[in-house]
Scaffold this motif. Structure first.
Motif, PDB file in Angstrom:
ATOM      1  N   UNK A  82      42.554  47.320  49.218  1.00  0.00           N
ATOM      2  CA  UNK A  82      43.333  47.722  50.394  1.00  0.00           C
ATOM      3  C   UNK A  82      44.172  46.548  50.908  1.00  0.00           C
ATOM      4  N   UNK A  83      43.597  45.349  50.897  1.00  0.00           N
ATOM      5  CA  UNK A  83      44.339  44.152  51.327  1.00  0.00           C
ATOM      6  C   UNK A  83      45.540  43.910  50.418  1.00  0.00           C
ATOM      7  N   UNK A  84      45.331  43.990  49.104  1.00  0.00           N
ATOM      8  CA  UNK A  84      46.427  43.760  48.154  1.00  0.00           C
ATOM      9  C   UNK A  84      47.508  44.829  48.332  1.00  0.00           C
ATOM     10  N   UNK A  85      47.091  46.047  48.602  1.00  0.00           N
ATOM     11  CA  UNK A  85      48.051  47.132  48.824  1.00  0.00           C
ATOM     12  C   UNK A  85      48.967  46.820  50.013  1.00  0.00           C
ATOM     13  N   UNK A  86      48.424  46.169  51.035  1.00  0.00           N
ATOM     14  CA  UNK A  86      49.234  45.802  52.204  1.00  0.00           C
ATOM     15  C   UNK A  86      50.286  44.742  51.857  1.00  0.00           C
ATOM     16  N   UNK A  87      50.043  43.997  50.785  1.00  0.00           N
ATOM     17  CA  UNK A  87      51.000  42.974  50.359  1.00  0.00           C
ATOM     18  C   UNK A  87      52.138  43.560  49.525  1.00  0.00           C
ATOM     19  N   UNK A 165      52.842  30.668  46.582  1.00  0.00           N
ATOM     20  CA  UNK A 165      51.600  29.987  46.990  1.00  0.00           C
ATOM     21  C   UNK A 165      50.799  30.723  48.062  1.00  0.00           C
ATOM     22  N   UNK A 166      51.466  31.249  49.077  1.00  0.00           N
ATOM     23  CA  UNK A 166      50.741  31.908  50.173  1.00  0.00           C
ATOM     24  C   UNK A 166      50.047  33.184  49.687  1.00  0.00           C
ATOM     25  N   UNK A 170      45.947  33.826  49.289  1.00  0.00           N
ATOM     26  CA  UNK A 170      45.306  34.925  50.029  1.00  0.00           C
ATOM     27  C   UNK A 170      44.588  35.889  49.086  1.00  0.00           C
ATOM     28  N   UNK A 171      45.245  36.225  47.982  1.00  0.00           N
ATOM     29  CA  UNK A 171      44.644  37.155  47.021  1.00  0.00           C
ATOM     30  C   UNK A 171      43.479  36.481  46.308  1.00  0.00           C
ATOM     31  N   UNK A 176      38.276  36.340  44.092  1.00  0.00           N
ATOM     32  CA  UNK A 176      37.209  35.480  43.562  1.00  0.00           C
ATOM     33  C   UNK A 176      35.859  35.927  44.107  1.00  0.00           C
ATOM     34  N   UNK A 177      35.790  36.237  45.394  1.00  0.00           N
ATOM     35  CA  UNK A 177      34.512  36.695  45.956  1.00  0.00           C
ATOM     36  C   UNK A 177      34.082  38.026  45.341  1.00  0.00           C
ATOM     37  N   UNK A 178      35.030  38.939  45.136  1.00  0.00           N
ATOM     38  CA  UNK A 178      34.696  40.213  44.498  1.00  0.00           C
ATOM     39  C   UNK A 178      34.183  39.960  43.080  1.00  0.00           C
ATOM     40  N   UNK A 179      34.847  39.078  42.347  1.00  0.00           N
ATOM     41  CA  UNK A 179      34.414  38.765  40.982  1.00  0.00           C
ATOM     42  C   UNK A 179      33.010  38.158  40.979  1.00  0.00           C
ATOM     43  N   UNK A 180      32.711  37.334  41.969  1.00  0.00           N
ATOM     44  CA  UNK A 180      31.384  36.716  42.035  1.00  0.00           C
ATOM     45  C   UNK A 180      30.290  37.740  42.325  1.00  0.00           C
ATOM     46  N   UNK A 181      30.531  38.653  43.274  1.00  0.00           N
ATOM     47  CA  UNK A 181      29.494  39.663  43.554  1.00  0.00           C
ATOM     48  C   UNK A 181      29.382  40.647  42.391  1.00  0.00           C
ATOM     49  N   UNK A 182      30.486  40.882  41.685  1.00  0.00           N
ATOM     50  CA  UNK A 182      30.432  41.758  40.514  1.00  0.00           C
ATOM     51  C   UNK A 182      29.652  41.089  39.387  1.00  0.00           C
ATOM     52  N   UNK A 183      29.867  39.799  39.204  1.00  0.00           N
ATOM     53  CA  UNK A 183      29.099  39.043  38.219  1.00  0.00           C
ATOM     54  C   UNK A 183      27.608  39.095  38.544  1.00  0.00           C
ATOM     55  N   UNK A 184      27.280  38.931  39.822  1.00  0.00           N
ATOM     56  CA  UNK A 184      25.877  39.026  40.239  1.00  0.00           C
ATOM     57  C   UNK A 184      25.311  40.413  39.975  1.00  0.00           C
ATOM     58  N   UNK A 185      26.091  41.446  40.275  1.00  0.00           N
ATOM     59  CA  UNK A 185      25.632  42.817  40.035  1.00  0.00           C
ATOM     60  C   UNK A 185      25.364  43.026  38.556  1.00  0.00           C
TER      61      UNK A 185
END
Length: 196
Positions: A82-87, A165-166, A170-171, A176-185
């Motif tokens: 949803x955040x990326x969609x706003x960009x 850069x900005x 932001x993305x 990265x956090x999504x990838x980390x929790x997915x890796x943990x899952x």
């Protein structure tokens, strides 16, 4: 008045005895289970932090813990998508390299969301462990969660090479956090594989 104090004292002593005999609510033990299980992941601190609120429903079930980890991953992937969609750029900017990178990133993140959603549904169909049905459904979950992780990394690559850069920062922070929790899952799902 004296009888009231005596009754309160007896009730308090009874309650203390019950706690001593039966233990506490089990929350510390459940927390220990989550901490112990998260040691098998690449990001154990994030694993514990993101799953601790699920302790009462997870109890000591590796399957429930994996399901909770997938739920965390799906929730964060949806939020990031949803955040990326706003960009997404305005129509007059739609032909820039950054616009293309954002669109590619959004497409792959949405694909990852679909794969995580499928994985959660598949977990509910697994049946009993050590059965052919269990192994087949588990294999599907492993494949889809791995694909979602690939999607997240593809999104990062696209933005890293083609966005300013900005936008890139932001993305990157969110993906990265999504990838980390997915890796943990995925690590917690992999622990469900029967040992023979």
């Amino acid at each position: 008045m004296n009888q009231t104090h005596s009754l309160v004292l007896i009730l308090n002593l009874t309650l203390l005895c019950m706690v001593a005999i039966h233990g506490t609510t089990g929350a510390p033990i459940q927390s220990d289970f989550i901490r112990s299980s998260c040691k098998a992941t690449h990001y154990p601190a994030l694993c514990v932090q993101s799953l601790m609120t699920y302790a009462p429903s997870v109890r000591h079930s590796p399957r429930q813990l994996a399901q909770a980890a997938l739920t965390v991953s799906l929730t964060r992937a949806r939020s990031t998508s949803a955040f990326i969609n706003q960009l997404s750029p305005k129509p007059d900017q739609a032909r820039s390299r950054q616009a293309g990178a954002i669109k590619d990133c959004l497409d792959t993140m949405q694909d990852g969301v679909d794969r995580l959603r499928q994985s959660i549904q598949e977990m509910n169909r697994m049946g009993r462990i050590h059965t052919r049905q269990f192994r087949w459904h588990l294999s599907n979950v492993q494949t889809w969660v791995s694909a979602a992780l690939t999607d997240e990394n593809t999104c990062l690559d696209s933005v890293s090479h083609n966005a300013g850069p900005a936008v890139r920062a932001a993305v990157r922070q969110r993906v990265v956090e999504v990838a980390q929790v997915t890796s943990n899952a995925l690590a917690l799902v992999n622990r469900l594989a029967p040992r023979y």
